[in-house]
Motif scaffolding. Structure first.
Motif, PDB file in Angstrom:
ATOM      1  N   ALA A  84       0.688  -1.221   0.051  1.00 56.83           N
ATOM      2  CA  ALA A  84       0.084  -0.197   0.003  1.00 56.83           C
ATOM      3  C   ALA A  84       0.855   1.120  -0.002  1.00 56.83           C
ATOM      4  O   ALA A  84       0.618   2.186  -0.897  1.00 56.83           O
ATOM      5  N   ALA A  85       1.827   1.347   0.838  1.00 55.58           N
ATOM      6  CA  ALA A  85       2.904   2.448   0.796  1.00 55.58           C
ATOM      7  C   ALA A  85       3.177   2.632  -0.564  1.00 55.58           C
ATOM      8  O   ALA A  85       3.782   3.790  -1.003  1.00 55.58           O
ATOM      9  N   GLY A  86       3.873   1.565  -1.477  1.00 50.87           N
ATOM     10  CA  GLY A  86       4.711   1.610  -2.460  1.00 50.87           C
ATOM     11  C   GLY A  86       3.675   2.301  -3.581  1.00 50.87           C
ATOM     12  O   GLY A  86       3.735   3.023  -4.500  1.00 50.87           O
ATOM     13  N   GLN A  87       2.248   1.905  -3.360  1.00 54.81           N
ATOM     14  CA  GLN A  87       1.347   2.386  -4.530  1.00 54.81           C
ATOM     15  C   GLN A  87       0.977   3.869  -4.011  1.00 54.81           C
ATOM     16  O   GLN A  87       0.535   4.615  -5.109  1.00 54.81           O
ATOM     17  N   PHE A  88       0.882   4.150  -2.922  1.00 54.25           N
ATOM     18  CA  PHE A  88       0.565   5.457  -2.374  1.00 54.25           C
ATOM     19  C   PHE A  88       1.733   6.415  -2.617  1.00 54.25           C
ATOM     20  O   PHE A  88       1.700   7.624  -3.305  1.00 54.25           O
ATOM     21  N   GLY A  89       2.840   5.947  -2.568  1.00 57.98           N
ATOM     22  CA  GLY A  89       4.107   6.618  -2.993  1.00 57.98           C
ATOM     23  C   GLY A  89       4.417   6.940  -4.317  1.00 57.98           C
ATOM     24  O   GLY A  89       4.998   8.098  -4.667  1.00 57.98           O
ATOM     25  N   ARG A  90       3.736   6.281  -5.209  1.00 59.22           N
ATOM     26  CA  ARG A  90       3.893   6.335  -6.669  1.00 59.22           C
ATOM     27  C   ARG A  90       3.304   7.853  -7.094  1.00 59.22           C
ATOM     28  O   ARG A  90       3.564   8.306  -8.152  1.00 59.22           O
ATOM     29  N   ARG A  91       2.253   8.290  -6.414  1.00 59.01           N
ATOM     30  CA  ARG A  91       1.713   9.585  -6.775  1.00 59.01           C
ATOM     31  C   ARG A  91       1.996  10.699  -5.768  1.00 59.01           C
ATOM     32  O   ARG A  91       1.420  11.609  -5.813  1.00 59.01           O
ATOM     33  N   ARG A  92       3.191  10.566  -5.192  1.00 54.74           N
ATOM     34  CA  ARG A  92       3.570  11.590  -4.363  1.00 54.74           C
ATOM     35  C   ARG A  92       4.823  12.099  -4.712  1.00 54.74           C
ATOM     36  O   ARG A  92       5.520  11.610  -5.665  1.00 54.74           O
ATOM     37  N   SER A  93       5.282  12.900  -3.930  1.00 54.04           N
ATOM     38  CA  SER A  93       6.589  13.687  -4.493  1.00 54.04           C
ATOM     39  C   SER A  93       7.972  12.502  -4.092  1.00 54.04           C
ATOM     40  O   SER A  93       7.741  11.649  -3.468  1.00 54.04           O
ATOM     41  N   TRP A  94       9.263  12.818  -4.582  1.00 57.42           N
ATOM     42  CA  TRP A  94      10.268  12.095  -4.572  1.00 57.42           C
ATOM     43  C   TRP A  94      10.474  11.872  -3.238  1.00 57.42           C
ATOM     44  O   TRP A  94      10.875  10.747  -2.363  1.00 57.42           O
ATOM     45  N   PRO A  95      10.864  12.765  -2.060  1.00 56.30           N
ATOM     46  CA  PRO A  95      11.149  12.747  -0.704  1.00 56.30           C
ATOM     47  C   PRO A  95       9.985  11.938  -0.004  1.00 56.30           C
ATOM     48  O   PRO A  95      10.461  10.984   0.941  1.00 56.30           O
ATOM     49  N   THR A  96       8.676  12.108  -0.420  1.00 55.93           N
ATOM     50  CA  THR A  96       7.621  11.076   0.373  1.00 55.93           C
ATOM     51  C   THR A  96       8.083   9.548   0.042  1.00 55.93           C
ATOM     52  O   THR A  96       7.798   8.750   0.762  1.00 55.93           O
ATOM     53  N   ARG A  97       8.207   9.432  -1.301  1.00 57.52           N
ATOM     54  CA  ARG A  97       8.377   7.986  -1.832  1.00 57.52           C
ATOM     55  C   ARG A  97       9.570   7.222  -1.193  1.00 57.52           C
ATOM     56  O   ARG A  97       9.482   6.188  -0.859  1.00 57.52           O
ATOM     57  N   VAL A  98      10.609   8.128  -1.026  1.00 58.20           N
ATOM     58  CA  VAL A  98      11.814   7.433  -0.186  1.00 58.20           C
ATOM     59  C   VAL A  98      11.637   7.300   1.230  1.00 58.20           C
ATOM     60  O   VAL A  98      12.052   6.237   1.692  1.00 58.20           O
ATOM     61  N   THR A  99      11.046   8.238   1.699  1.00 55.75           N
ATOM     62  CA  THR A  99      10.692   7.912   3.230  1.00 55.75           C
ATOM     63  C   THR A  99       9.871   6.766   3.278  1.00 55.75           C
ATOM     64  O   THR A  99       9.987   6.203   4.228  1.00 55.75           O
ATOM     65  N   LEU A 100       8.748   6.672   2.663  1.00 54.70           N
ATOM     66  CA  LEU A 100       7.966   5.471   2.645  1.00 54.70           C
ATOM     67  C   LEU A 100       8.735   4.199   2.410  1.00 54.70           C
ATOM     68  O   LEU A 100       8.540   3.171   3.160  1.00 54.70           O
ATOM     69  N   ALA A 101       9.598   4.147   1.364  1.00 48.03           N
ATOM     70  CA  ALA A 101      10.522   3.132   1.128  1.00 48.03           C
ATOM     71  C   ALA A 101      11.370   2.699   2.464  1.00 48.03           C
ATOM     72  O   ALA A 101      11.684   1.549   2.740  1.00 48.03           O
ATOM     73  N   VAL A 102      11.976   3.746   3.020  1.00 46.39           N
ATOM     74  CA  VAL A 102      12.939   3.523   4.191  1.00 46.39           C
ATOM     75  C   VAL A 102      12.030   2.757   5.227  1.00 46.39           C
ATOM     76  O   VAL A 102      12.357   1.894   6.011  1.00 46.39           O
ATOM     77  N   VAL A 103      10.899   3.330   5.520  1.00 42.93           N
ATOM     78  CA  VAL A 103      10.024   2.760   6.593  1.00 42.93           C
ATOM     79  C   VAL A 103       9.404   1.228   6.453  1.00 42.93           C
ATOM     80  O   VAL A 103       9.392   0.505   7.160  1.00 42.93           O
ATOM     81  N   THR A 104       9.309   1.051   4.955  1.00 39.82           N
ATOM     82  CA  THR A 104       9.014  -0.344   4.513  1.00 39.82           C
ATOM     83  C   THR A 104      10.064  -1.191   4.747  1.00 39.82           C
ATOM     84  O   THR A 104      10.259  -2.385   5.370  1.00 39.82           O
ATOM     85  N   VAL A 105      11.224  -0.942   4.347  1.00 45.32           N
ATOM     86  CA  VAL A 105      12.456  -1.671   4.530  1.00 45.32           C
ATOM     87  C   VAL A 105      12.807  -1.937   6.095  1.00 45.32           C
ATOM     88  O   VAL A 105      13.245  -3.184   6.291  1.00 45.32           O
ATOM     89  N   VAL A 106      12.397  -0.954   6.799  1.00 39.78           N
ATOM     90  CA  VAL A 106      12.638  -1.010   8.305  1.00 39.78           C
ATOM     91  C   VAL A 106      11.815  -2.023   8.947  1.00 39.78           C
ATOM     92  O   VAL A 106      12.160  -2.896   9.617  1.00 39.78           O
ATOM     93  N   ALA A 107      10.486  -1.966   8.498  1.00 37.51           N
ATOM     94  CA  ALA A 107       9.432  -2.710   8.906  1.00 37.51           C
ATOM     95  C   ALA A 107       9.691  -4.138   8.549  1.00 37.51           C
ATOM     96  O   ALA A 107       9.677  -5.067   9.445  1.00 37.51           O
ATOM     97  N   ALA A 108       9.842  -4.524   7.208  1.00 40.04           N
ATOM     98  CA  ALA A 108      10.237  -5.730   6.700  1.00 40.04           C
ATOM     99  C   ALA A 108      11.393  -6.342   7.621  1.00 40.04           C
ATOM    100  O   ALA A 108      11.298  -7.633   8.001  1.00 40.04           O
ATOM    101  N   SER A 109      12.355  -5.552   7.678  1.00 39.46           N
ATOM    102  CA  SER A 109      13.633  -6.389   8.447  1.00 39.46           C
ATOM    103  C   SER A 109      13.383  -6.629   9.835  1.00 39.46           C
ATOM    104  O   SER A 109      13.931  -7.576  10.480  1.00 39.46           O
TER     105      SER A 109
END
Length: 118
Positions: A84-109
Motif C-alpha cells: 500500500a505504501a508503494g502504491q501510495f508513494g507512486r503518486r507523491r513527491s520523491w522525498p515522500t516516496r523515499v521516506t515510505l520506502a525506508v519505513v517499509t525496509v525497516v518494518a520488513a527487516s
C-alpha cells in the motif's frame, strides 16, 4: 552584446553529485518493493501452511507446528502495508516516496529478524 559569455548547454548526463542521491533513492524504493512483495508472499504461505498442515491430531486453529499465528499475521500486515505504501508513494513527491520506502525496509527487516532469528 559584447563581453557576455554564452550559456553552456547541458550535457546528456547530469553530474555525479545529482545522480548519486537519485540512484540511492531508486535502490531503496526497489528494495522496499521487493521486501514488501516477499513478506506478503511469505505471510500467505505461512497462513496456508498453518491451516492445511496442523499438528497431528489437532484442528487448524488448535495447535500447529509452524511459527505461530502472530508471526504469520505480522508478515501479512507488513507485506500489505508495504504494498500500500508503494502504491501510495507512486503518486507523491520523491522525498515522500523515499521516506515510505525506508519505513517499509525497516518494518520488513524487523519482522524478518524477530520471526526467523530468535
Amino acid at each position: 552584446m559584447t563581453g557576455t559569455a554564452p550559456m553552456p548547454l547541458p550535457g546528456p548526463f547530469p553530474d555525479a553529485r545529482t545522480r548519486r542521491p537519485a540512484l540511492i533513492g531508486r535502490f531503496t524504493a526497489t528494495l522496499a518493493d521487493l521486501l514488501a512483495a516477499g513478506t506478503l508472499i511469505l505471510g500467505l504461505g505461512l497462513v496456508a501452511a498453518m491451516l492445511v498442515l496442523p499438528a497431528p491430531g489437532a484442528t487448524a486453529f488448535d495447535a500447529t507446528t509452524g511459527p505461530g499465528w502472530s508471526r504469520a499475521v505480522a508478515h501479512l500486515a507488513v507485506g500489505i502495508a508495504g504494498e500500500a505504501a508503494g502504491q501510495f508513494g507512486r503518486r507523491r513527491s520523491w522525498p515522500t516516496r523515499v521516506t515510505l520506502a525506508v519505513v517499509t525496509v525497516v518494518a520488513a527487516s524487523v519482522v524478518l529478524t524477530v520471526s526467523w532469528w530468535r
